[in-house]
Write a protein that holds these residues in place. Structure first.
Motif, PDB file in Angstrom:
ATOM      1  N   ASP A 105      -5.095  -5.302  -9.171  1.00  0.00           N
ATOM      2  CA  ASP A 105      -5.845  -5.144  -7.924  1.00  0.00           C
ATOM      3  C   ASP A 105      -6.780  -6.328  -7.703  1.00  0.00           C
ATOM      4  N   ALA A 106      -7.319  -6.895  -8.793  1.00  0.00           N
ATOM      5  CA  ALA A 106      -8.187  -8.068  -8.669  1.00  0.00           C
ATOM      6  C   ALA A 106      -7.397  -9.309  -8.257  1.00  0.00           C
ATOM      7  N   TRP A 107      -6.076  -9.280  -8.440  1.00  0.00           N
ATOM      8  CA  TRP A 107      -5.228 -10.407  -8.045  1.00  0.00           C
ATOM      9  C   TRP A 107      -4.987 -10.434  -6.537  1.00  0.00           C
ATOM     10  N   MET A 108      -5.333  -9.355  -5.843  1.00  0.00           N
ATOM     11  CA  MET A 108      -5.203  -9.338  -4.390  1.00  0.00           C
ATOM     12  C   MET A 108      -5.980 -10.518  -3.793  1.00  0.00           C
ATOM     13  N   PRO A 109      -5.457 -11.123  -2.702  1.00  0.00           N
ATOM     14  CA  PRO A 109      -4.345 -10.665  -1.857  1.00  0.00           C
ATOM     15  C   PRO A 109      -2.969 -11.187  -2.292  1.00  0.00           C
ATOM     16  N   TYR A 110      -2.839 -11.579  -3.563  1.00  0.00           N
ATOM     17  CA  TYR A 110      -1.573 -12.115  -4.033  1.00  0.00           C
ATOM     18  C   TYR A 110      -0.775 -11.010  -4.729  1.00  0.00           C
ATOM     19  N   PRO A 111       0.541 -11.054  -4.633  1.00  0.00           N
ATOM     20  CA  PRO A 111       1.367 -10.000  -5.251  1.00  0.00           C
ATOM     21  C   PRO A 111       1.277 -10.019  -6.777  1.00  0.00           C
ATOM     22  N   ALA A 112       1.229  -8.825  -7.355  1.00  0.00           N
ATOM     23  CA  ALA A 112       1.236  -8.681  -8.808  1.00  0.00           C
ATOM     24  C   ALA A 112       1.795  -7.317  -9.151  1.00  0.00           C
ATOM     25  N   HIS A 113       2.533  -7.253 -10.251  1.00  0.00           N
ATOM     26  CA  HIS A 113       3.029  -5.962 -10.711  1.00  0.00           C
ATOM     27  C   HIS A 113       3.176  -5.989 -12.226  1.00  0.00           C
ATOM     28  N   ILE A 114       3.367  -4.831 -12.793  1.00  0.00           N
ATOM     29  CA  ILE A 114       3.520  -4.676 -14.236  1.00  0.00           C
ATOM     30  C   ILE A 114       4.825  -3.944 -14.486  1.00  0.00           C
ATOM     31  N   MET A 115       5.609  -4.465 -15.424  1.00  0.00           N
ATOM     32  CA  MET A 115       6.885  -3.826 -15.734  1.00  0.00           C
ATOM     33  C   MET A 115       7.002  -3.600 -17.240  1.00  0.00           C
ATOM     34  N   ASP A 116       7.829  -2.616 -17.612  1.00  0.00           N
ATOM     35  CA  ASP A 116       8.031  -2.330 -19.022  1.00  0.00           C
ATOM     36  C   ASP A 116       9.188  -3.163 -19.570  1.00  0.00           C
ATOM     37  N   SER A 117       9.580  -2.893 -20.809  1.00  0.00           N
ATOM     38  CA  SER A 117      10.612  -3.700 -21.456  1.00  0.00           C
ATOM     39  C   SER A 117      11.942  -3.658 -20.713  1.00  0.00           C
ATOM     40  N   TYR A 118      12.216  -2.529 -20.040  1.00  0.00           N
ATOM     41  CA  TYR A 118      13.476  -2.373 -19.308  1.00  0.00           C
ATOM     42  C   TYR A 118      13.386  -2.876 -17.880  1.00  0.00           C
ATOM     43  N   TYR A 119      12.277  -3.521 -17.518  1.00  0.00           N
ATOM     44  CA  TYR A 119      12.015  -4.033 -16.178  1.00  0.00           C
ATOM     45  C   TYR A 119      11.692  -2.923 -15.180  1.00  0.00           C
ATOM     46  N   ASN A 120      11.398  -1.706 -15.672  1.00  0.00           N
ATOM     47  CA  ASN A 120      10.914  -0.665 -14.769  1.00  0.00           C
ATOM     48  C   ASN A 120       9.522  -1.033 -14.283  1.00  0.00           C
ATOM     49  N   CYS A 121       9.288  -0.919 -12.996  1.00  0.00           N
ATOM     50  CA  CYS A 121       7.977  -1.244 -12.438  1.00  0.00           C
ATOM     51  C   CYS A 121       7.007  -0.098 -12.730  1.00  0.00           C
ATOM     52  N   VAL A 122       5.932  -0.406 -13.444  1.00  0.00           N
ATOM     53  CA  VAL A 122       4.951   0.596 -13.843  1.00  0.00           C
ATOM     54  C   VAL A 122       3.820   0.687 -12.816  1.00  0.00           C
ATOM     55  N   LEU A 123       3.330  -0.469 -12.391  1.00  0.00           N
ATOM     56  CA  LEU A 123       2.252  -0.545 -11.396  1.00  0.00           C
ATOM     57  C   LEU A 123       2.505  -1.744 -10.494  1.00  0.00           C
ATOM     58  N   TYR A 124       2.072  -1.652  -9.246  1.00  0.00           N
ATOM     59  CA  TYR A 124       2.109  -2.816  -8.365  1.00  0.00           C
ATOM     60  C   TYR A 124       0.963  -2.722  -7.370  1.00  0.00           C
ATOM     61  N   ASN A 125       0.488  -3.886  -6.904  1.00  0.00           N
ATOM     62  CA  ASN A 125      -0.619  -3.864  -5.954  1.00  0.00           C
ATOM     63  C   ASN A 125      -0.101  -3.867  -4.519  1.00  0.00           C
ATOM     64  N   ASP A 126      -1.028  -3.792  -3.575  1.00  0.00           N
ATOM     65  CA  ASP A 126      -0.648  -3.683  -2.164  1.00  0.00           C
ATOM     66  C   ASP A 126       0.110  -4.920  -1.677  1.00  0.00           C
ATOM     67  N   ALA A 127      -0.249  -6.094  -2.208  1.00  0.00           N
ATOM     68  CA  ALA A 127       0.436  -7.308  -1.775  1.00  0.00           C
ATOM     69  C   ALA A 127       1.897  -7.308  -2.230  1.00  0.00           C
ATOM     70  N   ALA A 128       2.166  -6.765  -3.408  1.00  0.00           N
ATOM     71  CA  ALA A 128       3.553  -6.673  -3.869  1.00  0.00           C
ATOM     72  C   ALA A 128       4.354  -5.751  -2.969  1.00  0.00           C
ATOM     73  N   ALA A 129       3.716  -4.712  -2.471  1.00  0.00           N
ATOM     74  CA  ALA A 129       4.405  -3.814  -1.540  1.00  0.00           C
ATOM     75  C   ALA A 129       4.677  -4.518  -0.215  1.00  0.00           C
ATOM     76  N   ALA A 130       3.676  -5.245   0.299  1.00  0.00           N
ATOM     77  CA  ALA A 130       3.813  -5.873   1.610  1.00  0.00           C
ATOM     78  C   ALA A 130       4.776  -7.047   1.604  1.00  0.00           C
ATOM     79  N   VAL A 131       4.820  -7.800   0.503  1.00  0.00           N
ATOM     80  CA  VAL A 131       5.602  -9.034   0.459  1.00  0.00           C
ATOM     81  C   VAL A 131       6.954  -8.833  -0.225  1.00  0.00           C
ATOM     82  N   LEU A 132       6.944  -8.192  -1.404  1.00  0.00           N
ATOM     83  CA  LEU A 132       8.160  -8.051  -2.195  1.00  0.00           C
ATOM     84  C   LEU A 132       8.949  -6.790  -1.851  1.00  0.00           C
ATOM     85  N   GLY A 133       8.350  -5.914  -1.063  1.00  0.00           N
ATOM     86  CA  GLY A 133       9.056  -4.707  -0.655  1.00  0.00           C
ATOM     87  C   GLY A 133       9.034  -3.607  -1.689  1.00  0.00           C
ATOM     88  N   MET A 134       8.132  -3.661  -2.668  1.00  0.00           N
ATOM     89  CA  MET A 134       8.038  -2.568  -3.644  1.00  0.00           C
ATOM     90  C   MET A 134       7.502  -1.328  -2.941  1.00  0.00           C
TER      91      MET A 134
END
Length: 274
Positions: A105-134
């Motif tokens: 969230d502190a990385w806003m307004p830039y996209p950021a997300h967290i994924m596990d070992s299998y590339y499952n998305c665990v968390l993402y911020n609002d910019a990742a939703a707006a830009v990357l379509g998460m």
């Protein structure tokens, strides 16, 4: 010796006999008995002598001395052996979630997300939703969505250039745990869903995770240019933080700031043609 001093006989399940001990913690002989090794062998281990050791014996010693994962890996290094794969401490698994949310969230307004070992998305911020379509309703697996999400693929101008690298990095992650059924399930799903993935997978390219240049065509603000960096967390080896840093091209930083503003949020509230 310092780790022995931390463990009391009572904690190890031994009677203290009521006698006063000259040194705190467990004696060498007690560690040897609890670990199932000879007393002389254990003494030689502490003294750093040139003796034969096995992972099983080191794990027994680590269990008796109540070593955490970092200490257990250090014990392997001291014994001249390759350390085991990092594991997640139970308390870190619980306690780090809120901190990781604050990080992206502190990385806003830039996209950021967290994924596990299998590339499952665990968390993402609002910019990742707006830009990357998460968003809810997709698989929430970064590599599956890379190949199967029509929204992401329509926006990713660099898709063709990056596809080989994405697959090569995922293969490297799979090879770290070759018998893991979780990786096997993701690969099987992708082979069935994407001919592009199946073709790239058969090339058997391998690359370590690092930085990738991404170019996105956003339906409202147009061209966005990023450098995507994957960073591992030593305390959570099962997770990786993916940060998208705007490049000095296409006025990307200013466009992202606008998208995160109240005006920008209103402008992207409804679907836009194309």
């Amino acid at each position: 010796m310092s780790r022995r001093a931390r463990v009391s006989p009572a904690e190890a399940g031994l009677p203290d006999g009521g006698a006063r001990r000259r040194t705190p913690g467990l004696r060498r002989e007690e560690v040897a008995v609890l670990a199932g090794v000879g007393a002389s062998w254990y003494q030689w281990l502490e003294q750093g002598r040139d003796i034969s050791v096995s992972p099983q014996v080191l794990d027994s010693v680590a269990r008796v001395l109540r070593l955490n994962n970092a200490e257990r890996r250090h014990l392997y290094v001291l014994a001249g052996m390759n350390p085991p794969v990092p594991e997640v401490e139970p308390d870190k698994q619980r306690d780090m979630c809120a901190g990781l949310r604050r990080l992206i969230d502190a990385w806003m307004p830039y996209p950021a997300h967290i994924m596990d070992s299998y590339y499952n998305c665990v968390l993402y911020n609002d910019a990742a939703a707006a830009v990357l379509g998460m968003r809810p309703g997709i698989t929430q697996n970064c590599i599956v969505d890379f190949f199967t999400d029509p929204m992401y693929r329509s926006r990713a101008l660099s898709w063709e250039r990056n596809a080989r690298t994405v697959v090569a990095q995922f293969r490297a992650a799979c090879l770290a745990s070759p018998d893991d059924e979780g990786f096997q399930a993701v690969v099987a799903e992708l082979k069935a869903a994407s001919a592009d993935f199946a073709e790239l997978w058969e090339r058997r390219d391998i690359e370590e995770a690092g930085q990738i240049r991404k170019e996105m065509d956003h339906p409202v603000v147009g061209l966005l240019c990023f450098e995507s960096s994957v960073m591992k967390l030593p305390a959570r080896p099962d997770l990786a933080v993916v940060l998208h840093t705007p490049l000095d091209e296409a006025d990307t930083a200013a466009k992202l700031e606008w998208l995160a503003s109240p005006e920008g949020r209103r402008g992207t509230m409804y679907p836009v043609a194309g």
